[in-house]
Motif scaffolding. Structure first.
Motif, PDB file in Angstrom:
ATOM      1  N   ARG A 164     -11.741  -2.602 -13.177  1.00 46.98           N
ATOM      2  CA  ARG A 164     -10.943  -2.677 -11.946  1.00 46.98           C
ATOM      3  C   ARG A 164      -9.920  -1.550 -11.859  1.00 46.98           C
ATOM      4  O   ARG A 164      -9.540  -1.126 -10.779  1.00 46.98           O
ATOM      5  CB  ARG A 164     -10.217  -4.019 -11.870  1.00 46.98           C
ATOM      6  CG  ARG A 164     -11.102  -5.153 -11.508  1.00 46.98           C
ATOM      7  CD  ARG A 164     -10.282  -6.421 -11.302  1.00 46.98           C
ATOM      8  NE  ARG A 164     -11.151  -7.546 -11.189  1.00 46.98           N
ATOM      9  CZ  ARG A 164     -11.361  -8.426 -12.151  1.00 46.98           C
ATOM     10  NH1 ARG A 164     -10.738  -8.315 -13.300  1.00 46.98           N
ATOM     11  NH2 ARG A 164     -12.176  -9.432 -11.965  1.00 46.98           N
ATOM     12  N   ARG A 165      -9.431  -1.097 -12.995  1.00 42.42           N
ATOM     13  CA  ARG A 165      -8.429  -0.029 -12.988  1.00 42.42           C
ATOM     14  C   ARG A 165      -9.050   1.309 -12.619  1.00 42.42           C
ATOM     15  O   ARG A 165      -8.337   2.228 -12.253  1.00 42.42           O
ATOM     16  CB  ARG A 165      -7.775   0.066 -14.362  1.00 42.42           C
ATOM     17  CG  ARG A 165      -6.888  -1.121 -14.677  1.00 42.42           C
ATOM     18  CD  ARG A 165      -6.318  -0.947 -16.048  1.00 42.42           C
ATOM     19  NE  ARG A 165      -7.403  -1.156 -16.999  1.00 42.42           N
ATOM     20  CZ  ARG A 165      -7.337  -1.945 -18.048  1.00 42.42           C
ATOM     21  NH1 ARG A 165      -6.245  -2.582 -18.317  1.00 42.42           N
ATOM     22  NH2 ARG A 165      -8.371  -2.107 -18.843  1.00 42.42           N
TER      23      ARG A 165
ATOM     24  N   MET B 226     -10.174   1.112  -4.448  1.00 45.50           N
ATOM     25  CA  MET B 226     -10.424  -0.007  -3.542  1.00 45.50           C
ATOM     26  C   MET B 226     -11.490   0.324  -2.497  1.00 45.50           C
ATOM     27  O   MET B 226     -12.287  -0.523  -2.150  1.00 45.50           O
ATOM     28  CB  MET B 226      -9.133  -0.422  -2.837  1.00 45.50           C
ATOM     29  CG  MET B 226      -8.112  -1.054  -3.744  1.00 45.50           C
ATOM     30  SD  MET B 226      -8.571  -2.675  -4.326  1.00 45.50           S
ATOM     31  CE  MET B 226      -7.831  -3.665  -3.053  1.00 45.50           C
TER      32      MET B 226
ATOM     33  N   ALA C  92     -11.293  -8.294  -6.056  1.00 42.58           N
ATOM     34  CA  ALA C  92     -10.411  -7.134  -6.190  1.00 42.58           C
ATOM     35  C   ALA C  92      -9.119  -7.340  -5.409  1.00 42.58           C
ATOM     36  O   ALA C  92      -8.029  -7.050  -5.898  1.00 42.58           O
ATOM     37  CB  ALA C  92     -11.121  -5.868  -5.718  1.00 42.58           C
TER      38      ALA C  92
ATOM     39  N   GLU D 142      -7.022 -10.102  -7.262  1.00 46.47           N
ATOM     40  CA  GLU D 142      -6.469  -9.640  -8.545  1.00 46.47           C
ATOM     41  C   GLU D 142      -5.350  -8.623  -8.357  1.00 46.47           C
ATOM     42  O   GLU D 142      -4.293  -8.743  -8.970  1.00 46.47           O
ATOM     43  CB  GLU D 142      -7.573  -9.043  -9.423  1.00 46.47           C
ATOM     44  CG  GLU D 142      -8.550 -10.064  -9.950  1.00 46.47           C
ATOM     45  CD  GLU D 142      -7.909 -11.061 -10.912  1.00 46.47           C
ATOM     46  OE1 GLU D 142      -7.035 -10.669 -11.703  1.00 46.47           O
ATOM     47  OE2 GLU D 142      -8.290 -12.237 -10.848  1.00 46.47           O
ATOM     48  N   THR D 143      -5.583  -7.620  -7.531  1.00 45.32           N
ATOM     49  CA  THR D 143      -4.552  -6.595  -7.364  1.00 45.32           C
ATOM     50  C   THR D 143      -3.331  -7.140  -6.627  1.00 45.32           C
ATOM     51  O   THR D 143      -2.205  -6.800  -6.966  1.00 45.32           O
ATOM     52  CB  THR D 143      -5.096  -5.358  -6.629  1.00 45.32           C
ATOM     53  OG1 THR D 143      -5.551  -5.729  -5.324  1.00 45.32           O
ATOM     54  CG2 THR D 143      -6.215  -4.695  -7.416  1.00 45.32           C
ATOM     55  N   SER D 144      -3.560  -8.022  -5.672  1.00 42.72           N
ATOM     56  CA  SER D 144      -2.442  -8.574  -4.896  1.00 42.72           C
ATOM     57  C   SER D 144      -1.602  -9.549  -5.715  1.00 42.72           C
ATOM     58  O   SER D 144      -0.377  -9.557  -5.608  1.00 42.72           O
ATOM     59  CB  SER D 144      -2.963  -9.271  -3.638  1.00 42.72           C
ATOM     60  OG  SER D 144      -3.612  -8.349  -2.800  1.00 42.72           O
TER      61      SER D 144
ATOM     62  N   HIS E 208      -1.117  -9.532  -8.952  1.00 45.81           N
ATOM     63  CA  HIS E 208      -0.301  -8.782  -9.914  1.00 45.81           C
ATOM     64  C   HIS E 208       0.870  -8.101  -9.206  1.00 45.81           C
ATOM     65  O   HIS E 208       1.978  -8.060  -9.738  1.00 45.81           O
ATOM     66  CB  HIS E 208      -1.149  -7.768 -10.679  1.00 45.81           C
ATOM     67  CG  HIS E 208      -2.056  -8.420 -11.672  1.00 45.81           C
ATOM     68  ND1 HIS E 208      -1.586  -8.996 -12.832  1.00 45.81           N
ATOM     69  CD2 HIS E 208      -3.383  -8.625 -11.677  1.00 45.81           C
ATOM     70  CE1 HIS E 208      -2.589  -9.506 -13.512  1.00 45.81           C
ATOM     71  NE2 HIS E 208      -3.708  -9.304 -12.823  1.00 45.81           N
ATOM     72  N   TRP E 209       0.633  -7.585  -8.015  1.00 47.57           N
ATOM     73  CA  TRP E 209       1.722  -7.010  -7.229  1.00 47.57           C
ATOM     74  C   TRP E 209       2.759  -8.093  -6.929  1.00 47.57           C
ATOM     75  O   TRP E 209       3.966  -7.863  -7.058  1.00 47.57           O
ATOM     76  CB  TRP E 209       1.176  -6.418  -5.926  1.00 47.57           C
ATOM     77  CG  TRP E 209       2.267  -5.938  -5.023  1.00 47.57           C
ATOM     78  CD1 TRP E 209       2.845  -4.706  -5.023  1.00 47.57           C
ATOM     79  CD2 TRP E 209       2.935  -6.702  -4.011  1.00 47.57           C
ATOM     80  NE1 TRP E 209       3.843  -4.665  -4.069  1.00 47.57           N
ATOM     81  CE2 TRP E 209       3.910  -5.871  -3.441  1.00 47.57           C
ATOM     82  CE3 TRP E 209       2.808  -8.002  -3.540  1.00 47.57           C
ATOM     83  CZ2 TRP E 209       4.747  -6.288  -2.414  1.00 47.57           C
ATOM     84  CZ3 TRP E 209       3.643  -8.433  -2.519  1.00 47.57           C
ATOM     85  CH2 TRP E 209       4.602  -7.577  -1.963  1.00 47.57           C
TER      86      TRP E 209
ATOM     87  N   ARG F 245      -3.634  -3.860   1.528  1.00 43.47           N
ATOM     88  CA  ARG F 245      -4.668  -3.622   0.523  1.00 43.47           C
ATOM     89  C   ARG F 245      -6.064  -3.871   1.110  1.00 43.47           C
ATOM     90  O   ARG F 245      -7.013  -3.172   0.776  1.00 43.47           O
ATOM     91  CB  ARG F 245      -4.435  -4.496  -0.697  1.00 43.47           C
ATOM     92  CG  ARG F 245      -3.229  -4.054  -1.497  1.00 43.47           C
ATOM     93  CD  ARG F 245      -2.871  -5.071  -2.582  1.00 43.47           C
ATOM     94  NE  ARG F 245      -1.663  -4.674  -3.253  1.00 43.47           N
ATOM     95  CZ  ARG F 245      -1.628  -3.966  -4.380  1.00 43.47           C
ATOM     96  NH1 ARG F 245      -2.746  -3.623  -4.972  1.00 43.47           N
ATOM     97  NH2 ARG F 245      -0.478  -3.630  -4.924  1.00 43.47           N
TER      98      ARG F 245
END
Length: 108
Positions: free
Chosen positions: A11-12, A16, A27, A30-32, A34-35, A61
């Motif tokens: 994912r890193r 996107m 995706a 997960e990214t949201s 953590h933000w 995002r």
């Protein structure tokens, strides 16, 4: 089976805009989330402000995808993140109890 799985930490490394299909939901979530965990400290005591911030960030995002998710689907992801933080997260609960305890003055 292992050779069909993505590399650890994929994912890193995947921008996107290159995520497609069902991977968009994961995706985006997960990214949201953590933000949101980092953003949380700016919104203690203001669940509506936190919710608005999370919804805004999820929509930003989501627009980074070549084919964004439907708006209602992205909003559902934002609601899920907000609900978990405000009802299950120790970060939110601990901070809330700290604020309540510090607002009471003990007079002896």
């Amino acid at each position: 089976l292992r050779h069909h799985m993505p590399e650890r930490g994929w994912r890193r490394h995947v921008p996107m805009e290159h995520v497609t299909g069902l991977g968009r939901n994961c995706a985006l979530f997960e990214t949201s989330r953590h933000w949101a965990y980092r953003e949380l400290r700016h919104w203690f005591g203001d669940p509506q402000g936190l919710s608005d911030a999370i919804h805004g960030q999820v929509q930003i995002r989501n627009q980074a995808f070549r084919e964004p998710l439907p708006i209602l689907e992205a909003a559902g992801i934002a609601r899920s993140i907000t609900r978990w933080i405000t009802t299950k997260s120790r970060m939110w609960q601990d901070r809330k109890s700290t604020r309540l305890n510090s607002s009471h003055t003990v007079i002896s």
